[in-house]
Design a protein around this motif. Structure first.
Motif, mmCIF file in Angstrom:
data_model
loop_
_atom_site.group_PDB
_atom_site.id
_atom_site.type_symbol
_atom_site.label_atom_id
_atom_site.label_comp_id
_atom_site.label_asym_id
_atom_site.label_seq_id
_atom_site.Cartn_x
_atom_site.Cartn_y
_atom_site.Cartn_z
ATOM 1 N N GLY A 1 0.562 -1.226 0.170
ATOM 2 C CA GLY A 1 -0.047 0.130 -0.320
ATOM 3 C C GLY A 1 0.583 1.445 -0.125
ATOM 4 O O GLY A 1 0.566 2.445 -0.440
ATOM 5 N N LEU A 2 1.876 1.040 0.861
ATOM 6 C CA LEU A 2 3.181 2.837 0.492
ATOM 7 C C LEU A 2 3.442 2.444 -0.566
ATOM 8 O O LEU A 2 3.624 4.245 -1.205
ATOM 9 N N VAL A 3 3.894 2.191 -1.395
ATOM 10 C CA VAL A 3 4.682 1.915 -2.691
ATOM 11 C C VAL A 3 3.582 2.164 -3.011
ATOM 12 O O VAL A 3 3.905 3.080 -4.301
ATOM 13 N N GLN A 4 2.639 2.114 -3.432
ATOM 14 C CA GLN A 4 1.752 2.207 -4.187
ATOM 15 C C GLN A 4 1.156 4.188 -3.940
ATOM 16 O O GLN A 4 0.775 4.619 -4.966
ATOM 17 N N LEU A 5 1.013 4.049 -2.721
ATOM 18 C CA LEU A 5 0.916 6.030 -2.464
ATOM 19 C C LEU A 5 2.099 6.812 -3.175
ATOM 20 O O LEU A 5 2.458 7.700 -3.920
ATOM 21 N N ARG A 6 3.298 6.235 -2.848
ATOM 22 C CA ARG A 6 4.702 7.033 -3.293
ATOM 23 C C ARG A 6 4.555 6.777 -4.518
ATOM 24 O O ARG A 6 5.122 7.402 -5.076
ATOM 25 N N HIS A 7 4.430 5.709 -5.755
ATOM 26 C CA HIS A 7 4.553 5.517 -6.479
ATOM 27 C C HIS A 7 3.390 6.941 -7.936
ATOM 28 O O HIS A 7 3.748 7.752 -8.352
ATOM 29 N N ARG A 8 3.031 7.315 -6.875
ATOM 30 C CA ARG A 8 1.582 8.522 -7.302
ATOM 31 C C ARG A 8 2.126 8.976 -6.586
ATOM 32 O O ARG A 8 1.752 11.317 -7.156
ATOM 33 N N GLY A 9 3.307 9.880 -5.980
ATOM 34 C CA GLY A 9 4.166 11.252 -6.070
ATOM 35 C C GLY A 9 3.531 11.561 -4.872
ATOM 36 O O GLY A 9 4.100 13.022 -4.465
ATOM 37 N N HIS A 10 3.005 10.542 -3.449
ATOM 38 C CA HIS A 10 2.600 11.473 -2.508
ATOM 39 C C HIS A 10 3.606 11.413 -1.404
ATOM 40 O O HIS A 10 5.148 10.772 -1.031
ATOM 41 N N GLU A 11 3.833 12.895 -0.779
ATOM 42 C CA GLU A 11 4.439 12.490 0.587
ATOM 43 C C GLU A 11 4.007 11.951 1.415
ATOM 44 O O GLU A 11 2.143 11.689 2.121
#
Length: 307
Positions: A211-221
Motif C-alpha cells: 500500500g505504501l509503495v502505491q502511495l509513493r508511486h503516485r508522488g505523495h509525501e
C-alpha cells in the motif's frame, strides 16, 4: 502547510500549553480536544511561524507600463541600463489526505489516557485545522476492511466540521486490512499531496508495504504516525494478565514477568522492520505512544518537515 522553529527547550514543562493526554481525555468533545492541541501547539512556536502564501522567482521580462516598480531588478538596470521586472510563481496549496485506522485494535487503552483511536482522531483533527487555516485542501478517510468513509479534498468553509463529524461517528470494525485500505487510498488520492496515516499497523507487514509503495508511486509525501499504547510498547504491567484479542475475541492468561523479555524483543524487531520498510520507501514514520502530549507530537512533526 506551516513550518515551525524549535524552541530552546521543547518539552511539556517548557510549554505549559501542551496539555497531557489525561487532561485532554477529560474533554468529551473531539472538537475541544483538537482545539486544545492546536492552542498548545501554537504556544510552542516563535512569533510569525506561518509560511503563508509565499512566491518563488520564475524569470525576468522587460518592463511594461503599469508594472509594479517594486519588482524591478535594479541591479540588472545598473549593468544594462534596461528595465526588467522579476516574475514570480505563487506556491500552490497542497492536498492533505488524512487516513485514520478505525479497526477494533485501535480501541485499546491500558496505560494511555485515551484509546489509540481517540488519540489518532485528535491528532488528525488538529492537523486538519492547521491545514484549513492555510487554506489547504483536506481529505479524510477511515480505514478498516478498506476505506469505509471518505471525504474528497476540499478547502471550503465547513470542511473541518465535516471531518469532526466523520471522526466522531466512526465505529470500531472487527477487521483490519491496512494494505487494502492504503491501495484504495492511492486510487482515491488523485492529486499529489501529503498523506498522513494514523494507525497501530496491526496487520501483515508485506500488505502494508504494498500500500505504501502505491502511495509513493503516485508522488505523495507519506507520513506514518505509528500509535501504540504504552503497555503495548513497553509491557509496563506487572503480575498476572488477561490479554484479549480486540479483533478476534480470544483471551489468554499470562504472567508479565515471564513473557516480558521475549515480548519486548519481538516488539522491538517488529518496529525495526517497519522502520526499515519506511526508510526504503521514503516514508516518514513517527513512532509514538499515547502518553505523549499530542501538541508535542504535532510540533515535532512540523519541525521535521521544515528542516
Amino acid at each position: 502547510m506551516i513550518s515551525a522553529e524549535r524552541p530552546a527547550n521543547p518539552d511539556s514543562k517548557a510549554n505549559p500549553g501542551w496539555l497531557p493526554p489525561e487532561e485532554l481525555a477529560r474533554l468529551n468533545s473531539l472538537e475541544l480536544r483538537a482545539r486544545g492541541v492546536v492552542e498548545g501547539f501554537l504556544q510552542g512556536l516563535h512569533p510569525s511561524p506561518f509560511v503563508g502564501y509565499s512566491v518563488e522567482f520564475s524569470a525576468h521580462r522587460r518592463y511594461g507600463p503599469g508594472d509594479d516598480l517594486r519588482h524591478v531588478n535594479w541591479k540588472v538596470f545598473a549593468r544594462q541600463r534596461k528595465l526588467y521586472v522579476k516574475e514570480f510563481d505563487a506556491e500552490t496549496n497542497l492536498n492533505l489526505y488524512l487516513l485514520v485506522d478505525a479497526s477494533c485494535s485501535m480501541r485499546c487503552r491500558v496505560d494511555g489516557a485515551m484509546t489509540k483511536h481517540d488519540y489518532a482522531a485528535t491528532l488528525a483533527a488538529a492537523l486538519a485545522w492547521l491545514a484549513m487555516k492555510q487554506r489547504d485542501a483536506v481529505a479524510l478517510g477511515l480505514m478498516d476492511d478498506g476505506i469505509t468513509d471518505y471525504l474528497d479534498p476540499s478547502a471550503k468553509p465547513g470542511r473541518w466540521e465535516e471531518c469532526l463529524k466523520l471522526l466522531s461517528r466512526s465505529q470500531a470494525q472487527p477487521v483490519t486490512a491496512l494494505g487494502k485500505s492504503l491501495e484504495q487510498a492511492s486510487a482515491l488520492a488523485r492529486h499529489r499531496g501529503i498523506v498522513a496515516i494514523f494507525s497501530d499497523l496491526v496487520d501483515d507487514t508485506a500488505a502494508i508495504e504494498r500500500g505504501l509503495v502505491q502511495l509513493r508511486h503516485r508522488g505523495h509525501e507519506v507520513v506514518l504516525f505509528h500509535l501504540l499504547d504504552p503497555c503495548e510498547r513497553h509491557l509496563t504491567q506487572k503480575g498476572r494478565l488477561r490479554v484479549t484479542d480486540l479483533e478476534g475475541g480470544a483471551q489468554l492468561m499470562t504472567d508479565a514477568e515471564g513473557i516480558r523479555a521475549a515480548y519486548l524483543k519481538r516488539v522491538d524487531r517488529w518496529c525495526a522492520e517497519l522502520a526499515d520498510l519506511c526508510v526504503h520507501q521514503g516514508v516518514d514514520r513517527i513512532e509514538l505512544t499515547t502518553d505523549k502530549p499530542p501538541a508535542a507530537v504535532l510540533f515535532d512533526y512540523l519541525v521535521r518537515r521544515s528542516t
